[in-house]
Design an enzyme around this catalytic site. Structure first.
Site, PDB file in Angstrom:
ATOM      1  N   ARG A 109       8.859   8.098  -8.487  1.00 46.55           N
ATOM      2  CA  ARG A 109       8.307   7.133  -7.540  1.00 46.55           C
ATOM      3  C   ARG A 109       7.682   5.996  -8.341  1.00 46.55           C
ATOM      4  NH1 ARG A 109       3.994   6.803  -9.707  1.00 46.55           N
ATOM      5  NH2 ARG A 109       3.308   5.495  -7.977  1.00 46.55           N
ATOM      6  N   GLY A 110       7.263   4.948  -7.607  1.00 44.48           N
ATOM      7  CA  GLY A 110       6.797   3.728  -8.277  1.00 44.48           C
ATOM      8  C   GLY A 110       7.989   2.782  -8.340  1.00 44.48           C
ATOM      9  N   ALA A 111       7.771   1.518  -7.914  1.00 43.41           N
ATOM     10  CA  ALA A 111       8.894   0.602  -7.696  1.00 43.41           C
ATOM     11  C   ALA A 111       9.851   0.482  -8.887  1.00 43.41           C
ATOM     12  CB  ALA A 111       8.356  -0.754  -7.264  1.00 43.41           C
ATOM     13  N   ARG A 149      14.757   4.730   0.107  1.00 44.17           N
ATOM     14  CA  ARG A 149      13.405   4.263   0.467  1.00 44.17           C
ATOM     15  C   ARG A 149      13.487   2.767   0.781  1.00 44.17           C
ATOM     16  NH1 ARG A 149       8.438   6.096  -3.066  1.00 44.17           N
ATOM     17  NH2 ARG A 149       7.415   5.751  -1.055  1.00 44.17           N
ATOM     18  N   GLN A 172      -1.461   9.899  -5.345  1.00 44.17           N
ATOM     19  CA  GLN A 172      -0.947   9.356  -6.625  1.00 44.17           C
ATOM     20  C   GLN A 172      -2.081   8.978  -7.568  1.00 44.17           C
ATOM     21  OE1 GLN A 172       0.171   8.456  -3.615  1.00 44.17           O
ATOM     22  NE2 GLN A 172       2.336   7.950  -3.616  1.00 44.17           N
ATOM     23  N   ASP A 231       5.059  -3.216  -4.429  1.00 44.57           N
ATOM     24  CA  ASP A 231       6.404  -2.735  -4.103  1.00 44.57           C
ATOM     25  C   ASP A 231       7.318  -3.871  -3.681  1.00 44.57           C
ATOM     26  OD1 ASP A 231       4.470  -0.308  -3.602  1.00 44.57           O
ATOM     27  OD2 ASP A 231       6.471   0.444  -4.093  1.00 44.57           O
ATOM     28  N   ASN A 236       2.037  -2.927  -0.992  1.00 40.43           N
ATOM     29  CA  ASN A 236       1.732  -1.919  -2.012  1.00 40.43           C
ATOM     30  C   ASN A 236       1.213  -0.679  -1.282  1.00 40.43           C
ATOM     31  OD1 ASN A 236       1.544  -1.114  -4.828  1.00 40.43           O
ATOM     32  ND2 ASN A 236      -0.663  -1.160  -4.562  1.00 40.43           N
ATOM     33  N   LYS A 237       0.898   0.331  -2.034  1.00 38.00           N
ATOM     34  CA  LYS A 237       0.478   1.618  -1.468  1.00 38.00           C
ATOM     35  C   LYS A 237      -0.594   1.464  -0.398  1.00 38.00           C
ATOM     36  CE  LYS A 237       1.865   4.797  -2.061  1.00 38.00           C
ATOM     37  NZ  LYS A 237       2.910   5.263  -1.110  1.00 38.00           N
TER      38      LYS A 237
HETATM   39  O1  MRU Z   1       5.112   5.712  -2.716  1.00 43.41           O
HETATM   40  P1  MRU Z   1       5.051   5.348  -4.169  1.00 43.41           P
HETATM   41  O2  MRU Z   1       4.263   6.320  -4.990  1.00 43.41           O
HETATM   42  O3  MRU Z   1       6.423   5.058  -4.746  1.00 43.41           O
HETATM   43  O4  MRU Z   1       4.240   3.968  -4.171  1.00 43.41           O
HETATM   44  C1  MRU Z   1       4.034   3.335  -5.404  1.00 43.41           C
HETATM   45  C2  MRU Z   1       3.193   2.125  -5.339  1.00 43.41           C
HETATM   46  O5  MRU Z   1       2.761   1.688  -4.291  1.00 43.41           O
HETATM   47  C3  MRU Z   1       2.964   1.403  -6.648  1.00 43.41           C
HETATM   48  O6  MRU Z   1       1.718   0.781  -6.657  1.00 43.41           O
HETATM   49  C4  MRU Z   1       4.054   0.343  -6.850  1.00 43.41           C
HETATM   50  O7  MRU Z   1       5.329   0.888  -6.648  1.00 43.41           O
HETATM   51  C5  MRU Z   1       3.995  -0.257  -8.220  1.00 43.41           C
HETATM   52  S1  MRU Z   1       4.480   0.870  -9.503  1.00 43.41           S
HETATM   53  C6  MRU Z   1       4.420  -0.017 -10.965  1.00 43.41           C
END
Ligand code: MRU
Length: 344
Positions: free
Chosen positions: A44-46, A87, A192, A233, A243-244
């Protein structure tokens, strides 16, 4: 510690769902494994999602039996669409898949196309490490030794090729002998911040303090937080940033406390085709993420609203930190200029 790695016959990922209890690597052997790993947040993470999907598409293409280019492109498009359905919010997923599709548009043979896809996917990962280091350098120029900085989710090394985006300045500060104190929001529902950021930063020897999400205001006041830095994201053309979930609330608090609120993200997260935050698709996830913690039910079986992301309006963002530098305000005008060199 690499979150994603290409091997000729499979991909390995660090299982982010097992952290911090277990450091476990999983082998992804086919496109279905890749799709599942992304959907279930094992990766996970963009940027990490983008890298994994790119490797997934290259791996799938490697197994096509046809020698006919038209048939190859048809199968590739089918698999691109399948991975793109994993996603919806992080634009890096679509950016990486489309970059791979473009890389083989002019291929003269199926074999050439298969090799090109692998090469392009590797390039995405190699470039991301450099991009994250640059983001970290720019971000670090905003902070002083001893600053206490709040973050949410995990925008760290394990969400990227290395260093991270919002966490890059913490890693670089450590390398340079400077002290930055991280205040990590736990980031309900998937935790996270607690499971990943607290683990990643403590492993790296960065001073990190964990708080629950509802402690953010009190912490800003009592601990004299000097800034908030978050990842992204998807950044729309006007600077609105997905973002999250919880990020938007931190931006409002930062404004109330008159402290800067920064977004750190690579150009691959900026989506000029998406005009404003209202056009960003927000993923809604299963109710069990909210009603259960670690498999244990903590709430009755009631209705649940579980958006995985929120959108911070551009006017609450002090600066957007990219590999090309930092832009402060007037994002609608300045964001397109970041791409000028690329399009020249
Ligand atoms: O649902 P996730 O854990 O994939 O969400 C991740 C985030 O919101 C991060 O802040 C974002 O992807 C940046 S990662 C460098």
């Amino acid at each position: 510690m690499k979150s994603v790695q290409w091997h000729d016959t499979h991909i390995t990922i660090l299982n982010q769902q097992a952290l911090p209890h277990k450091t476990e690597y999983l082998e992804l052997k086919n496109i279905k494994d890749v799709w599942d790993a992304i959907v279930t947040l094992k990766v996970r993470g963009a940027p990490a999602i983008g890298m994994t999907a790119a490797y997934g598409l290259a791996l799938a293409a490697k197994s096509y039996e046809t020698n006919d280019l038209a048939q190859f492109h048809a199968e590739l498009k089918r698999d691109r669409d399948y991975l793109a359905s994993s996603r919806p919010t992080a634009v890096n997923l679509f950016w990486a898949l489309d970059r791979l599709m473009k890389s083989v548009a002019q291929a003269k043979s199926v074999n050439e196309a298969k090799t090109t896809l692998i090469h392009e996917a590797i390039c995405i990962q190699v470039e991301d490490e450099d991009v994250c280091r640059r983001i970290g350098e720019h971000a670090l120029s905003l902070f002083q030794d001893g600053d206490r900085i709040m973050t949410i989710c995990n925008a760290g090394a394990i969400a990227t090729a290395r260093y991270g985006t919002a966490l890059a300045p913490f890693h670089l500060a450590k390398e340079k002998g400077m002290t930055l104190h991280a205040y990590a929001c736990e980031t309900r529902p998937v935790l996270q911040g607690a499971r990943l950021t607290a683990w990643e930063l403590s492993q790296a020897g960065v001073d990190v303090t964990l708080i629950t999400d509802n402690m953010a205001a009190q912490t800003m006041k009592a601990k004299h937080i000097s800034a908030v830095i978050v990842g992204a994201d998807r950044i729309a053309a006007n600077g609105d940033t997905a973002n999250k979930i919880g990020t938007f609330g931190l931006a409002i608090l930062a404004k109330a406390f008159r402290i800067p609120f920064y977004v750190a993200a690579p150009l691959s997260t900026i989506d000029l085709q998406t005009k404003t935050g209202d056009d960003i698709p927000i993923e809604e996830r299963a109710k069990e993420e909210v009603t259960h913690i670690g498999g244990v039910r903590i709430a009755p079986d009631v209705n649940v609203y579980n958006p995985a992301f929120d959108v911070t309006p551009h006017e609450l963002i002090t600066g957007i930190i990219t590999e090309k530098g930092i832009i402060f305000g007037d994002y609608a005008t300045k964001l397109p200029t970041l791409f000028e060199e690329v399009f020249a």
